[in-house]
Design a protein around this motif. Structure first.
Motif, PDB file in Angstrom:
ATOM      1  N   SER A 238       0.836  -1.206   0.000  1.00 42.39           N
ATOM      2  CA  SER A 238       0.000   0.000   0.000  1.00 42.39           C
ATOM      3  C   SER A 238       0.873   1.259   0.000  1.00 42.39           C
ATOM      4  O   SER A 238       1.948   1.280   0.601  1.00 42.39           O
TER       5      SER A 238
ATOM      6  N   ASN B 159      -4.837  -0.766  -4.197  1.00 42.99           N
ATOM      7  CA  ASN B 159      -5.914  -0.082  -3.496  1.00 42.99           C
ATOM      8  C   ASN B 159      -6.775  -1.083  -2.742  1.00 42.99           C
ATOM      9  O   ASN B 159      -6.750  -2.289  -3.019  1.00 42.99           O
ATOM     10  N   ASP B 160      -7.557  -0.587  -1.816  1.00 43.02           N
ATOM     11  CA  ASP B 160      -8.489  -1.424  -1.073  1.00 43.02           C
ATOM     12  C   ASP B 160      -9.493  -2.075  -2.030  1.00 43.02           C
ATOM     13  O   ASP B 160     -10.015  -1.424  -2.935  1.00 43.02           O
TER      14      ASP B 160
ATOM     15  N   PHE C 141      -7.940  -3.789   2.927  1.00 44.45           N
ATOM     16  CA  PHE C 141      -7.273  -2.983   3.934  1.00 44.45           C
ATOM     17  C   PHE C 141      -7.843  -3.301   5.318  1.00 44.45           C
ATOM     18  O   PHE C 141      -9.061  -3.297   5.522  1.00 44.45           O
TER      19      PHE C 141
ATOM     20  N   GLU D 146      -2.188   1.174   6.638  1.00 51.46           N
ATOM     21  CA  GLU D 146      -2.928   0.455   5.600  1.00 51.46           C
ATOM     22  C   GLU D 146      -2.494  -0.998   5.538  1.00 51.46           C
ATOM     23  O   GLU D 146      -2.276  -1.567   4.460  1.00 51.46           O
TER      24      GLU D 146
END
Length: 245
Positions: free
Chosen positions: A93, A132-133, A145, A152
């Motif tokens: 992240s 990304n999440d 996440f 993160e």
């Protein structure tokens, strides 16, 4: 501890590193501490283990990191900054990368993990890919996440066919202590209260969905299930399956 036949004079935290082939890519999840000099003679044996398994580090396509703590990214480079996996892209992240490589941490109580993060991540900066999440950033690998341990921290849902497994990273460092009492505060969590809330939420999800999990800090092989029990959870390790050809 006695009820679970565990020693009462020490806490043993394991370290296992899975290597999976998904979508034609060889994916290593975490890299351990790297040099045994950092955490004693029983650590830092990833390169030896790969050699014993006849796996060339150059054949690793991707390294996926739940967060940039020393026992997760410490084996990406040598102490001199040479990449140990010359062809691998590194996935983590962005906010965790920024936080742990910040030179402002040097000289603070987070000096050692910052030093190790900088030595292992900065030399391979051009090969780092930020996820990304909820993103499926590699075939069959989705980030989730799970903040608290770090800004993160991420767990990963790995899917192949109809089966899924959750790699929990440092959501829990122990199969008993942080499961039976999931709201306990762990000294190495960046935000212990948030980490506890996240732990309860994710373990609850895994319990309800009966999804298999992989705990890198659980006793080998670290694969099993969790079920709700009173105010916490109980871990049920999956039996080891030996496959003969």
């Amino acid at each position: 501890m006695l009820r679970n036949f565990l020693p009462t004079d020490r806490v043993v935290i394991e370290q296992n590193i899975p290597l999976l082939t998904l979508g034609g890519k060889r994916i290593l999840f975490e890299t351990g501490v790297g040099s045994p000099k950092r955490f004693g003679p029983h650590s830092g044996h990833l390169q030896t283990s790969l050699k014993e398994a006849a796996i060339d580090p150059g054949s690793i396509d991707a390294i996926v990191c739940s967060h940039p703590h020393p026992d997760h990214i410490g084996g990406i480079c040598t102490d001199g900054g040479m990449p140990l996996f010359p062809n691998a892209q590194i996935y983590l992240s962005e906010n965790d990368f920024i936080f742990w490589t910040d030179e402002k941490l040097l000289g603070t109580r987070r000096d050692l993990p910052a030093q190790i993060a900088r030595k292992n991540l900065l030399p391979v900066r051009e090969r780092i890919v930020f996820f990304n999440d909820e993103q499926e950033f590699l075939p069959g690998v989705q980030a989730m996440f799970t903040p608290g341990h770090t800004k993160e921290h991420a767990c990963f849902i790995v899917t192949s066919g109809s089966q899924s497994m959750c790699l929990i990273g440092d959501l829990s460092h122990h199969p008993v202590l942080l499961l039976e009492r999931p709201r306990s505060q762990f000294i190495y969590d960046l935000d212990p209260l948030q980490a506890a809330e996240t732990r309860v939420k994710v373990l609850g999800m895994l319990s309800r969905e009966r999804m298999i999990l992989y705990g890198g800090h659980f006793p080998w092989p670290g694969i099993g299930y969790v079920a709700q029990e009173k105010d916490g959870f109980r871990y049920f390790p999956e039996a080891i399956k030996w496959i003969s050809k």
